[in-house]
Design an enzyme around this catalytic site. Structure first.
Site, PDB file in Angstrom:
ATOM      1  N   SER A  15       0.848  -1.192   0.000  1.00 25.24           N
ATOM      2  CA  SER A  15       0.000   0.000   0.000  1.00 25.24           C
ATOM      3  C   SER A  15       0.877   1.233   0.000  1.00 25.24           C
ATOM      4  O   SER A  15       1.966   1.237   0.595  1.00 25.24           O
ATOM      5  CB  SER A  15      -0.892   0.024   1.245  1.00 25.24           C
ATOM      6  OG  SER A  15      -1.555   1.279   1.367  1.00 25.24           O
ATOM      7  N   TYR A  70      -2.365  -0.341  10.010  1.00 28.69           N
ATOM      8  CA  TYR A  70      -2.359  -0.769   8.610  1.00 28.69           C
ATOM      9  C   TYR A  70      -1.069  -0.345   7.921  1.00 28.69           C
ATOM     10  O   TYR A  70      -0.394  -1.163   7.270  1.00 28.69           O
ATOM     11  CB  TYR A  70      -3.560  -0.161   7.904  1.00 28.69           C
ATOM     12  CG  TYR A  70      -3.673  -0.513   6.436  1.00 28.69           C
ATOM     13  CD1 TYR A  70      -4.130  -1.756   6.031  1.00 28.69           C
ATOM     14  CD2 TYR A  70      -3.336   0.418   5.449  1.00 28.69           C
ATOM     15  CE1 TYR A  70      -4.244  -2.080   4.681  1.00 28.69           C
ATOM     16  CE2 TYR A  70      -3.450   0.108   4.108  1.00 28.69           C
ATOM     17  CZ  TYR A  70      -3.900  -1.142   3.724  1.00 28.69           C
ATOM     18  OH  TYR A  70      -4.014  -1.448   2.393  1.00 28.69           O
TER      19      TYR A  70
END
Length: 270
Positions: free
Chosen positions: A150, A163
């Site tokens: 990501s 995350y």
């Protein structure tokens, strides 16, 4: 796509979103795809007992991909599934780590269990699956491992500490693995998406008007210290799958330990 042919590919997180798009792209290029996900059942009995060419009536599953139920958090289950895939379809040539979770929350409010679950899937899962496959690839001296990370791993984000940290760890693990496996001719790379039209993104939009949330994604949110997307569009899962397909192919034969951002310029390549 050059070098995909009839190679065997294992894709985790294959039941929806980016994982399903990756399965479709690889199958379209001729690969024999093992689609692994906790959501996937095993129609017709144990995985592999139904001929490969028979489409499966499984929600979210790409036709012509063989379904395997696998929890990436469980190292024993991963080893057993990898062994079963190689027995059913042949030696794994391509591994794509897509399985991931996003449990948003400010760092000081994040509960221990949410932190552990985030790392269990996003980081431990990449480790478990990559280790199991790398052990088999190394003696064969060939293979490609790709981790879908990501762009949050490169830029701090409010409400996404767990995350972002888990994705950063998975990306660095993949690069270190690439360094260790380079002597065997095995390439390891990372694809880092930005905002992509998946259920994960839409979950982040909950509680806001869709148009407002979409506009903030495209144009930025100063209150969250977040820039927008210079290209002015939210990615589709297929955009990420195309990047994975390239890195899996022989056209990328001299690329390893690379992190390819597919985010429309959102991180300003920080």
């Amino acid at each position: 796509m050059d070098g995909i042919g009839t190679r065997v590919a294992l894709v985790t997180g294959a039941a929806q979103g980016i994982g399903a798009a990756v399965c479709e792209a690889l199958a379209g290029a001729g690969a024999r795809v093992a689609a692994a996900d906790m959501r996937i059942g095993r129609p017709g009995g144990p995985a592999g007992t139904v001929p490969y060419s028979v489409p499966y009536a499984v929600p979210y599953l790409v036709p012509y991909a063989v379904p395997y139920s696998m929890d990436v958090r469980d190292p024993r289950a991963v080893e057993e599934t990898v062994e079963r895939v190689e027995r059913d379809l042949g030696p794994i040539d391509i591994l794509v780590n897509v399985a991931g979770v996003l449990l948003p929350g400010r760092a000081e409010e994040t509960e221990d269990e949410r932190w552990r679950q985030t790392f269990a899937v996003n980081t431990d899962g990449v480790f478990h699956t990559s280790r199991a496959v790398a052990r088999r690839m190394a003696p064969r001296r060939r293979g490609v491992i790709i981790t879908v990370g990501s762009n949050a791993a490169a830029v701090p984000r409010i409400g996404m500490a767990a995350y972002a940290a888990s994705k950063a760890a998975a990306a660095m693990f993949t690069k270190c693995l690439g360094l260790e496996l380079a002597t065997y001719g095995i390439r390891c790379n990372v694809v880092s998406p930005g905002s992509t039209d998946t259920s994960m993104l839409r979950a982040l939009w909950e509680g806001r008007e869709p148009d407002e949330a979409h506009s903030a994604t495209l144009h930025g949110d100063p209150a969250a210290f977040r820039v927008g997307i210079p290209l002015g569009r939210v990615a589709e899962p297929g955009d990420i799958a195309d990047a994975v397909l390239f890195l899996a192919s022989e056209r990328a034969r001299h690329i390893t330990m690379h992190d390819l951002f597919v985010d429309g310029g959102a991180t300003l390549r920080a």
